[in-house]
Scaffold this active site. Structure first.
Site, PDB file in Angstrom:
ATOM      1  N   LYS A 120      34.367  50.016  44.038  1.00  0.00           N
ATOM      2  CA  LYS A 120      33.449  48.946  43.653  1.00  0.00           C
ATOM      3  C   LYS A 120      32.447  48.623  44.754  1.00  0.00           C
ATOM      4  CE  LYS A 120      34.799  47.563  39.615  1.00  0.00           C
ATOM      5  NZ  LYS A 120      35.136  46.230  39.454  1.00  0.00           N
TER       6      LYS A 120
ATOM      7  N   TYR B 165      31.391  60.181  29.602  1.00  0.00           N
ATOM      8  CA  TYR B 165      32.060  60.548  30.851  1.00  0.00           C
ATOM      9  C   TYR B 165      33.534  60.898  30.689  1.00  0.00           C
ATOM     10  CZ  TYR B 165      33.084  55.540  30.573  1.00  0.00           C
ATOM     11  OH  TYR B 165      33.456  54.305  30.133  1.00  0.00           O
TER      12      TYR B 165
ATOM     13  N   LYS C 141      29.678  54.002  38.170  1.00  0.00           N
ATOM     14  CA  LYS C 141      30.459  53.234  37.204  1.00  0.00           C
ATOM     15  C   LYS C 141      29.474  52.349  36.449  1.00  0.00           C
ATOM     16  CE  LYS C 141      34.588  50.457  36.705  1.00  0.00           C
ATOM     17  NZ  LYS C 141      34.076  49.328  35.913  1.00  0.00           N
TER      18      LYS C 141
ATOM     19  N   GLU D  22      30.734  59.777  40.104  1.00  0.00           N
ATOM     20  CA  GLU D  22      29.645  59.356  39.212  1.00  0.00           C
ATOM     21  C   GLU D  22      29.558  57.833  39.199  1.00  0.00           C
ATOM     22  OE1 GLU D  22      31.984  61.362  36.346  1.00  0.00           O
ATOM     23  OE2 GLU D  22      32.103  59.611  35.038  1.00  0.00           O
TER      24      GLU D  22
ATOM     25  N   CYS E 158      57.087  16.378  31.924  1.00  0.00           N
ATOM     26  CA  CYS E 158      55.676  16.463  32.301  1.00  0.00           C
ATOM     27  C   CYS E 158      54.912  17.074  31.137  1.00  0.00           C
ATOM     28  CB  CYS E 158      55.494  17.328  33.543  1.00  0.00           C
ATOM     29  SG  CYS E 158      53.753  17.617  33.924  1.00  0.00           S
TER      30      CYS E 158
ATOM     31  N   CYS F 110      55.149  19.658  40.600  1.00  0.00           N
ATOM     32  CA  CYS F 110      55.544  18.490  39.825  1.00  0.00           C
ATOM     33  C   CYS F 110      57.038  18.603  39.544  1.00  0.00           C
ATOM     34  CB  CYS F 110      54.749  18.471  38.519  1.00  0.00           C
ATOM     35  SG  CYS F 110      55.477  17.440  37.266  1.00  0.00           S
TER      36      CYS F 110
HETATM   37  S1  IVH Z   1      36.531  56.827  33.373  1.00  0.00           S
HETATM   38  C1  IVH Z   1      40.832  57.345  32.055  1.00  0.00           C
HETATM   39  N1  IVH Z   1      34.065  56.780  34.200  1.00  0.00           N
HETATM   40  O1  IVH Z   1      35.094  51.355  33.642  1.00  0.00           O
HETATM   41  C2  IVH Z   1      39.608  56.853  32.726  1.00  0.00           C
HETATM   42  N2  IVH Z   1      34.973  54.784  33.319  1.00  0.00           N
HETATM   43  O2  IVH Z   1      37.241  49.886  34.857  1.00  0.00           O
HETATM   44  C3  IVH Z   1      38.593  56.365  31.803  1.00  0.00           C
HETATM   45  N3  IVH Z   1      33.396  52.930  33.216  1.00  0.00           N
HETATM   46  O3  IVH Z   1      37.181  51.389  30.840  1.00  0.00           O
HETATM   47  C4  IVH Z   1      37.458  55.714  32.423  1.00  0.00           C
HETATM   48  N4  IVH Z   1      31.673  54.003  34.061  1.00  0.00           N
HETATM   49  O4  IVH Z   1      34.617  51.208  30.478  1.00  0.00           O
HETATM   50  C5  IVH Z   1      35.067  56.072  33.666  1.00  0.00           C
HETATM   51  N5  IVH Z   1      31.868  56.893  34.915  1.00  0.00           N
HETATM   52  C6  IVH Z   1      32.863  56.201  34.391  1.00  0.00           C
HETATM   53  C7  IVH Z   1      32.713  54.856  34.016  1.00  0.00           C
HETATM   54  C8  IVH Z   1      33.803  54.169  33.492  1.00  0.00           C
HETATM   55  C9  IVH Z   1      32.104  52.860  33.569  1.00  0.00           C
HETATM   56  C10 IVH Z   1      34.168  51.813  32.694  1.00  0.00           C
HETATM   57  C11 IVH Z   1      34.986  52.121  31.457  1.00  0.00           C
HETATM   58  C12 IVH Z   1      36.409  51.879  31.879  1.00  0.00           C
HETATM   59  C13 IVH Z   1      36.219  50.894  32.967  1.00  0.00           C
HETATM   60  C14 IVH Z   1      37.415  50.848  33.879  1.00  0.00           C
END
Ligand code: IVH
Length: 703
Positions: free
Chosen positions: A319, A231, A123, A121, A448, A442
């Site tokens: 990413k 999610y 991010k 899904e 310092c 240094c």
């Molecule tokens: S799962 C235990 N699913 O990304 C796992 N996170 O870099 C919980 N985020 O803290 C996170 N889209 O704020 C999950 N589809 C998605 C997400 C997602 C955005 C964010 C979330 C998380 C962060 C981690």
């Protein structure tokens, strides 16, 4: 510099620098909603940190950015502990990382060819929120905060669309987690309205969403069009489904907005296809995304996989590649860190990359500026970097954010090669570059001011003494104050007495009034009773970040025992040394540096002067888990048949046991799989109980 080319010493220095830079960026992002570096830059730095740690696992810092989730919550909202910790995600940057993720999971679960299904899904680039329902009624909404404790934004969360206030047929306790975001179109409209009113504009939708959600005045939040995608979940009184995708469907039925680009994939090939599809659609979506998240679909497998310290083993964020931008390099500054390393920093004409304004880039060291790597090979085609250059800022892959390229056609005619200083710009001491080291250091030590001030800033930082009213800015002022100086930690605690001797003049200084002085003295008094772990962390000993400090505190429990043990551990044949190394998570480098601090006369004297001012609190025992192995020290050896070593370790820890890598007198139990070797022999010699894998499974009731 190329990670492969780093010497151990360089790697150590680089990890220290990354911990500092990332820590600062993290606080700017999470606490102040004001990112200082772009997400891509942050990721690249974090990835570099991880890659260096992978090459030198023994150098991993206790305050490693790999274990860092967010920053502590901002003041203003009530702070509430999460029923279940809010986790972060590990990152993948290319196809190979995704394949590795799948392979790691198979190895952990000992599944060779059986297909594993993953839920993929987008991010969402917003901020996470945990919403608690009791008997179907929304009772609380918390931001992530530092993962452990969040801010209570319940009233604000009620204004968000996509979050129901009541749910039919819900489990008694249900915590739904997801992302709060602002649509791009709404963000543009909001900024237009802000401009018209002469109010502050937001730099991107994420910051607009964060700023809107964390409004102390709910009536403002109400006017901001916030949205939500569900999610994940926290505490549950009954499971939602057997699979990730089933749980998401269930949340959708309950009335939560869920993301339409969620797909079930049968393995890495389909995951990458879906990634490509989402990337293709990215520009047309009305919300920002920064990658694709893959999650093991089967929830029973998720449970077996469990968590590392801050990230699940069963999920990863893939990413999108970083962006590039061209800008002017206006100046090169040299910063001196806590350990004396000179770090050149490029000051850039601010440029927007990935929605965030970037104005600094790291230049690493002398060779890097000259266009050479540690082995003398060329980087950037051998082009050097000069003040006044038109440079391309680039961050991606396993390299640190850097100047990827220089446009020589635009180089000013009078630009000169940069001459790296051989003196510390702060104290004038020689800055030496030792044979084989890329970094100038240094040599001034505590004379310092930059090193001393950085050490003091660390001492009062959030995870350490965290004294209200005494932050980095005040530390700098006091350090240079002639009448009332703070040159070392103990001076903080004699401040009141010295001020009295000074006829209480502090209250007449710039920035200080009677009330703020009173408050400061009260805040300092409160901290005399500091918890042991914070005290150890505050000392700023190399390799001793918050995690290691906690391990040490939990092991020795009192300052008296800890300092006596460090005193006794100077001899590497001693029992005290062996005991220190037997603490799981304490390796040779950590042990040497902590013991070293207690045996360095100047440092020891400073510590003693500080302790004379304090009454440190003893460490509490950890929350007891009820299990036959709770509190026991275990060692696994040989080949386990029923589960991987990693799974066995993770399970034992969940049952409250400590898992150590080596057998000593402190070992309570050795679990010996097939072909157990020298550890079993040593255990037998020491009279440590040895059991088989099957006995182990029976003992913990896993059969
Ligand atoms: S799962 C235990 N699913 O990304 C796992 N996170 O870099 C919980 N985020 O803290 C996170 N889209 O704020 C999950 N589809 C998605 C997400 C997602 C955005 C964010 C979330 C998380 C962060 C981690």
């Amino acid at each position: 510099m190329d990670i492969d080319g780093l010497s151990k010493q360089q790697a150590k220095a680089e990890l220290a620098r990354l911990a500092q830079v990332l820590g600062q960026a993290n606080r700017a992002y999470h606490t102040n909603d004001a990112p200082t570096i772009s997400d891509a830059e942050y990721d690249a730095l974090k990835r570099r940190n991880g890659a260096i740690e992978a090459r030198f696992p023994e150098l991993k810092r206790a305050d490693s950015p790999s274990d860092m989730i967010g920053a502590a919550p901002a003041d203003g909202f009530k702070k509430v502990k999460h029923a279940k910790r809010m986790m972060s995600l590990g990152n993948a940057f290319n196809d190979e990382d995704v394949a590795d993720f799948d392979a790691r999971i198979r190895k952990f679960l000992m599944l060779d060819d059986a297909p594993i299904a993953y839920c993929a899904e987008p991010k969402i680039d917003g901020l996470s929120l945990s919403i608690r329902y009791e008997a179907g009624k929304m009772v609380q909404a918390l931001t992530r905060g530092d993962g452990e404790t969040g801010e209570d934004v319940t009233a604000n969360a009620r204004t968000i669309s996509g979050i129901p206030h009541r749910i039919e047929n819900a489990p008694d306790v249900l915590e739904v987690r997801g992302e709060v975001y602002m649509a791009r179109s709404d963000f543009l409209a909001l900024n237009a309205a802000q401009t018209a009113k002469g109010d502050k504009v937001f730099s991107n939708p994420r910051n607009a969403a964060a700023g809107s959600l964390r409004q102390l005045d709910v009536s403002i939040t109400k006017t901001r069009p916030l949205m939500f995608f569900a999610y994940a979940w926290g505490e549950l009184s009954a499971p939602l489904a057997n699979t990730q995708i089933g749980a998401i469907e269930r949340l959708a039925q309950m009335g939560f907005a869920t993301n339409p680009l969620t797909r079930l994939c049968d393995g890495p090939a389909q995951m990458l296809d879906h990634y490509a599809e989402i990337e293709r659609q990215r520009a047309t979506l009305d919300y920002d995304i920064d990658g694709v998240v893959y999650k093991v679909d089967d929830l029973s497998l998720q449970a077996r996989l469990g968590f590392r310290s801050t990230t699940p083993r069963w999920a990863i964020a893939h990413k999108f590649p970083a962006e590039l931008a061209w800008t002017w390099l206006e100046h090169i500054d040299i910063q001196v860190g806590r350990t004396g390393a000179l770090s050149p920093v490029a000051r850039l004409s601010p440029v927007t990359v990935g929605g965030v304004v970037v104005s600094n880039a790291t230049l690493h060291n002398e060779d890097y500026i000259k266009g050479r790597d540690s082995k003398g090979g060329e980087i950037r085609g051998g082009k050097d970097i000069r003040i006044g250059d038109w440079v391309q800022v680039y961050r991606a892959g396993d390299v640190i954010p850097k100047i990827a390229d220089v446009d020589l056609a635009k180089r000013p005619a009078d630009a000169l090669p940069f001459v790296f200083p051989d003196m510390c710009p702060e104290c004038g001491s020689p800055a030496l570059r030792e044979e084989g080291d890329a970094v100038h250091r240094c040599t001034g030590g505590l004379i310092c001011p930059a090193q001393a001030v950085e050490k003091l800033k660390h001492f009062v930082s959030r995870g350490a003494f965290d004294i209200e009213g005494l932050g980095a800015k005040q530390i700098e002022a006091f350090y240079f104050d002639e009448a009332l100086p703070i040159k070392e930690p103990a001076d903080i605690f004699t401040l009141k007495l010295r001020d009295a001797g000074n006829l209480g003049k502090l209250k007449n200084r710039d920035g200080w009034g009677e009330t703020s002085v009173k408050k400061l003295f009260a805040a300092i008094e409160m901290k005399r009773n500091i918890p042991l772990a914070r005290l150890i962390f505050a000392l700023g000993i190399r390799h001793t970040g918050e995690n290691v400090a906690t391990l040490l505190a939990q092991h020795y429990r009192s300052w008296a025992k800890f300092s006596a043990a460090m005193q006794a551990a100077s001899d590497e044949q001693s029992e005290a040394w062996e005991e220190l190394l037997a603490i799981d998570g304490v390796g040779d480098a950590i042990a040497k540096s902590v013991v070293g601090a207690f045996h360095n006369d100047t440092e020891r004297a400073m510590i003693d002067r500080l302790i004379a001012e304090l009454s440190p609190q003893d460490a509490q025992k950890r929350d007891a888990v009820e299990s036959p192995v709770a509190g026991k020290t275990l060692v696994f050896t040989g080949t386990l048949e029923k589960m991987s070593r990693a799974e066995a370790k993770s399970q034992a820890e969940a049952l409250g046991a400590k898992v150590s890598g080596s057998v000593s007198k402190k070992t309570d139990l050795l679990i010996a799989g097939a072909k157990a070797g020298s550890k079993a022999t040593k255990a037998a010699a020491l009279g440590v109980e040895v059991i088989s894998e099957d006995d182990w499974l029976t003992l913990i009731g896993a059969t």
